[in-house]
Design an enzyme around this catalytic site. Structure first.
Site, PDB file in Angstrom:
ATOM      1  N   GLU A 116      42.391  50.764  48.109  1.00 51.40           N
ATOM      2  CA  GLU A 116      41.788  51.823  48.919  1.00 51.40           C
ATOM      3  C   GLU A 116      41.797  53.173  48.209  1.00 51.40           C
ATOM      4  O   GLU A 116      40.944  54.013  48.441  1.00 51.40           O
ATOM      5  CB  GLU A 116      42.525  51.941  50.261  1.00 51.40           C
ATOM      6  CG  GLU A 116      41.954  52.958  51.225  1.00 51.40           C
ATOM      7  CD  GLU A 116      40.545  52.591  51.697  1.00 51.40           C
ATOM      8  OE1 GLU A 116      39.814  53.497  52.124  1.00 51.40           O
ATOM      9  OE2 GLU A 116      40.186  51.395  51.637  1.00 51.40           O
ATOM     10  N   ASP A 169      19.625  63.711  22.375  1.00 53.13           N
ATOM     11  CA  ASP A 169      19.612  62.862  23.561  1.00 53.13           C
ATOM     12  C   ASP A 169      19.154  63.621  24.791  1.00 53.13           C
ATOM     13  O   ASP A 169      19.262  64.851  24.872  1.00 53.13           O
ATOM     14  CB  ASP A 169      21.022  62.322  23.854  1.00 53.13           C
ATOM     15  CG  ASP A 169      21.414  61.197  22.919  1.00 53.13           C
ATOM     16  OD1 ASP A 169      20.516  60.573  22.347  1.00 53.13           O
ATOM     17  OD2 ASP A 169      22.615  60.968  22.766  1.00 53.13           O
TER      18      ASP A 169
END
Length: 247
Positions: A116, A169
């Site tokens: 969790e 990029d």
């Protein structure tokens, strides 16, 4: 660069580190990596690393003790404190700028959670950075860590061979990257733009900048909000906005 990964599932990383650019980085000594299964550090006789949350609620929470002790075992060998990255959906959204920042570090430690969530003391007492790779939840932090490691290692000078590849990029310039073409010059009726065949590098550079700006304008206009533009670029944007408004 040295990378340590705290994970309950170290086998998940083998294919990634033994393939493509990461394998090249390892073979050429740009990257050293080590897995730490933090279950090995638990002081629980049943080797449990999680427990029920105080106050009730669904799911189990990772205990602080195994992770703190695993980090301590790494840091005792270090003279400079490493960056400790908590992979977490609540973390800072990951960007190319963050990748460029982390690529300057000598040592990164990744904490990959499961269940969790983490005991909050892991977050406040250990992590120097919290990173999320998107607004969604995975079963664990391993896949996110792989994404971050890949994007960081390719920016280490020498890893790609041609360092300008990373500089150009998408996102590195603040824009999406311009279109690319290769041989043949015509394929199934689709032709490479004439400018790319012209040999005029000044015209090619202008075309690429214009295409990168247009692609960003159409697909990710949010990236343009804090950009500065030349007079020519402002004129291009004005034309595209007018064209978009009239369509």
């Amino acid at each position: 660069m040295k990378v340590d990964i705290l994970t309950l599932f170290p086998e998940m990383f083998e294919g990634v580190f033994q393939s493509s650019i990461l394998k090249k980085a390892i073979d050429q000594n740009f990257l050293q990596y080590h897995y730490i299964n933090f279950r090995d550090y638990t002081d629980n006789k049943h080797n449990k690393v999680d427990d029920y949350p105080y106050g009730g609620g669904a799911g189990m929470v990772l205990k602080p003790q195994p992770i703190f002790d695993a980090i301590a075992s790494i840091e005792k060998e270090e003279t400079v404190k490493p960056r400790i990255i908590l992979m977490c959906p609540q973390g800072e959204p990951y960007t190319q700028r963050k990748a460029e920042e982390l690529a300057k570090e000598d040592h990164l430690i990744f904490i990959c959670g499961h269940y969790e969530g983490y005991d909050e003391r892991i977050r406040t007492g250990l992590a120097t950075d919290e990173i999320s790779i998107g607004d969604y939840v995975l079963t664990g932090g391993e896949l996110g860590a792989m994404v971050v490691i890949d994007s960081v290692v390719r920016l280490i000078p020498g890893v790609l061979g041609n360092d300008t590849s990373a500089v150009e990029d998408s996102f590195s310039t603040g824009l999406l990257e311009h279109p690319h073409y290769t041989r043949p010059a015509e394929f199934r009726g689709m032709k490479v733009p004439d400018v790319l065949l012209s040999g005029n590098h000044a015209h090619i550079d202008t075309w690429r900048r214009k295409q990168a700006l247009k692609r960003t304008f159409l697909r990710r206009p949010d990236l343009l909000e804090n950009q500065s533009f030349s007079v020519e670029e402002k004129e291009w944007l004005k034309q595209w906005k007018e064209s978009k408004g009239s369509s």
